[in-house]
Write an enzyme that holds these catalytic residues in place. Structure first.
Site, PDB file in Angstrom:
ATOM      1  N   GLU A 250      -6.946 -32.862  -8.147  1.00 50.96           N
ATOM      2  CA  GLU A 250      -5.542 -33.234  -8.428  1.00 50.96           C
ATOM      3  C   GLU A 250      -6.443 -35.045  -9.346  1.00 50.96           C
ATOM      4  O   GLU A 250      -5.862 -35.705  -9.544  1.00 50.96           O
ATOM      5  CB  GLU A 250      -4.618 -33.613  -7.434  1.00 50.96           C
ATOM      6  CG  GLU A 250      -3.403 -33.969  -7.951  1.00 50.96           C
ATOM      7  CD  GLU A 250      -2.067 -34.741  -8.535  1.00 50.96           C
ATOM      8  OE1 GLU A 250      -2.305 -34.202  -9.991  1.00 50.96           O
ATOM      9  OE2 GLU A 250      -2.114 -35.446  -8.340  1.00 50.96           O
ATOM     10  N   CYS A 284       0.844 -39.817 -12.161  1.00 55.14           N
ATOM     11  CA  CYS A 284       0.111 -38.694 -12.980  1.00 55.14           C
ATOM     12  C   CYS A 284       1.525 -37.736 -13.269  1.00 55.14           C
ATOM     13  O   CYS A 284       1.417 -37.358 -14.195  1.00 55.14           O
ATOM     14  CB  CYS A 284      -0.450 -38.361 -12.136  1.00 55.14           C
ATOM     15  SG  CYS A 284      -0.052 -37.475 -10.775  1.00 55.14           S
TER      16      CYS A 284
END
Length: 483
Positions: A250, A284
């Site tokens: 991820e 993110c």
């Protein structure tokens, strides 16, 4: 917090013991103060952890699911009753504002509660077969899961792998970021130990990149779950590929917030400010590119800049400060270099662009060229770059041209129109009438393209992420063959 001293100078392998690499100071980025000293793990510690985890995992997986669920439920209850177990460390250690820290503690509680439910999920299905037999596909635990987690949301980005992996019958070796080893690991270990997790199933090894590399390469760890930068993820993928491991990456994002022509500009600016500035932009999923119709750009930019100028920034131990520090000097330097280079490339500095110590002011850049660093790179700082578009088709092309594909927000007065546009967007998540930062334990989370590969996190999709799929058949008599 009654367990605040148990990790002083220690690592965790079911018991608290000294690390083979000495100790590691945990420093508050807001003040430079050493808030704790923890153990530093060595590669030898990792080898011992893998051996111990492998032994403990078999017995754990053989337990009735109710016993694994009970541990997760107990941990969720303990944290719900006392969120300060995490918030008191998240604020100084990661520079979290107090609102963000409370929100993160709530996410961890939800992850634990959902993991308790995951333990009782159907783990297979009865398949059709041309033979007169029982044919089953079932998920079985991989064994030992290696987790490498980042500094920005250290508790939830560790626990969203740790909790489901444990609930499904695995053991876990967690290497948190060395800047946030407490909220990212040791406090979680103390919580789960108090909830009744048996010895040897969770190991927390604060360490640097050497131990992380050894974890990725270890033959006794068949599954790696990594959350972090795309550059680091590529290196992990490259190292793990010859070993044929399950690898879940991820990674970064440069997420677009698309303001459509019919959007409420006041509401859009509020959403845009939250999406770009929450936790100093160190997420993110941060809104990294604001795409605004050319004829609305001046109004949107002015409203967003006004919000940026009025956000209080400072030591997050003061609850009046909504934003805290950038994590360290290297990251602050990168943020400022991107801002200054983008201004030189033609962007207009509408707010911010200044800093004191590690406190970077919320920054708004207008008229950002599409080839400037603020538009093409993941900044990981409190910066809102605004770029204009003429047609919706152009805006969609701009979004899809990025190497990243993590999260997109679409702000509009016509939600169904935005839903139709979502079919054309390559992104792991699309949020209509919301900004780009969102996550829930019950939802599948993961990116596309350079934002991630492998399994997703969340709810029942964790079965695919942290288990292997096994086909089992059974028939009454031994099959007869012509040989």
């Amino acid at each position: 917090m009654s367990t605040s001293a148990v990790w002083n100078g220690k690592i965790f392998d079911g018991t608290w013991r000294p690390g083979g690499a000495g100790t590691l100071d945990v420093t508050a980025p807001a003040t430079g103060e050493v808030v704790s000293t923890v153990g530093a793990a060595s590669v030898d510690d990792l080898d011992r952890a893998v051996d111990k985890a492998t032994t403990a995992q078999a017995a754990w997986a053989a337990l009735p699911y109710t016993e694994r669920a009970a541990v997760m439920s107990k941990a969720a209850a303990l944290l719900s009753e006392e969120p300060e177990r995490l918030t008191r460390w998240l604020v100084p250690e990661s520079g979290s504002g107090q609102g963000k820290a409370s929100f993160e503690a709530g996410l961890v509680t939800s992850e634990l509660a959902e993991a308790a439910g995951l333990a009782s999920q159907p783990y297979g299905q009865v398949l059709r077969s041309r033979k007169p037999r029982l044919s089953i596909g079932r998920h079985v635990p991989v064994g030992v899961v290696g987790v490498i987690s980042p500094f920005n949301f250290p508790a939830i980005l560790s626990m969203r792998s740790v909790a489901p992996a444990l609930a499904l019958g695995n053991a876990v070796i967690l290497k948190p970021d060395p800047r946030t080893p407490i909220a990212g690991g040791l406090a979680l270990a103390a919580l789960l130990a108090e909830a009744g997790l048996p010895d040897g199933l969770l190991h927390v090894l604060p360490a640097g990149a050497d131990v992380g590399a050894a974890l990725v390469a270890h033959p006794g760890v068949p599954c790696i779950s990594f959350t972090g930068s795309t550059a680091a993820g590529r290196k992990i993928g490259e190292a793990a590929a010859p070993l044929l491991k399950k690898v879940h990456l991820e990674l970064g994002g440069n997420n677009a917030l698309l303001v459509l022509p019919d959007a409420d500009i006041d509401a859009a600016a509020s959403a845009g400010a939250w999406g770009s500035f929450l936790h100093q932009g160190q997420i993110c999923m941060t809104s990294g590119r604001h795409l605004v119709p050319a004829d609305l750009a001046a109004e949107y930019t002015a409203k967003l800049a006004e919000k940026a100028r009025n956000i209080p920034v400072g030591d997050p131990t003061d609850p009046d400060n909504a934003l805290g520090p950038i994590i360290d000097e290297n990251q602050l330097k990168k943020v400022d270099e991107i801002v200054q280079a983008s201004v030189l490339a033609g962007a207009s500095l509408e707010a911010g662009g200044t800093y004191q110590a590690l406190f970077y002011r919320p920054t708004v850049l207008g008229n950002v060229p599409k080839d400037s660093p603020a538009f093409t790179q993941e900044i990981f700082g409190p910066v809102a770059p605004i770029t204009t578009y003429e047609t919706i088709d152009e805006a969609i092309d701009i979004i899809n041209a990025s190497e990243y594909g993590l999260s997109v927000g679409i702000l509009t007065g016509n939600p169904y129109r935005a839903f139709e546009l979502a079919d054309r967007i390559r992104s792991g998540a699309v949020h209509i009438n919301d900004q780009t930062v969102d996550d829930e334990a019950v939802a599948p989370f993961g990116g596309t393209k350079a934002s991630g590969t492998g399994g997703h996190f969340g709810s029942s999709v964790n079965l695919d992420t942290f288990c292997d799929l096994q086909w089992v058949t059974m028939q009454a008599d031994i099959e007869r063959y012509p040989f």
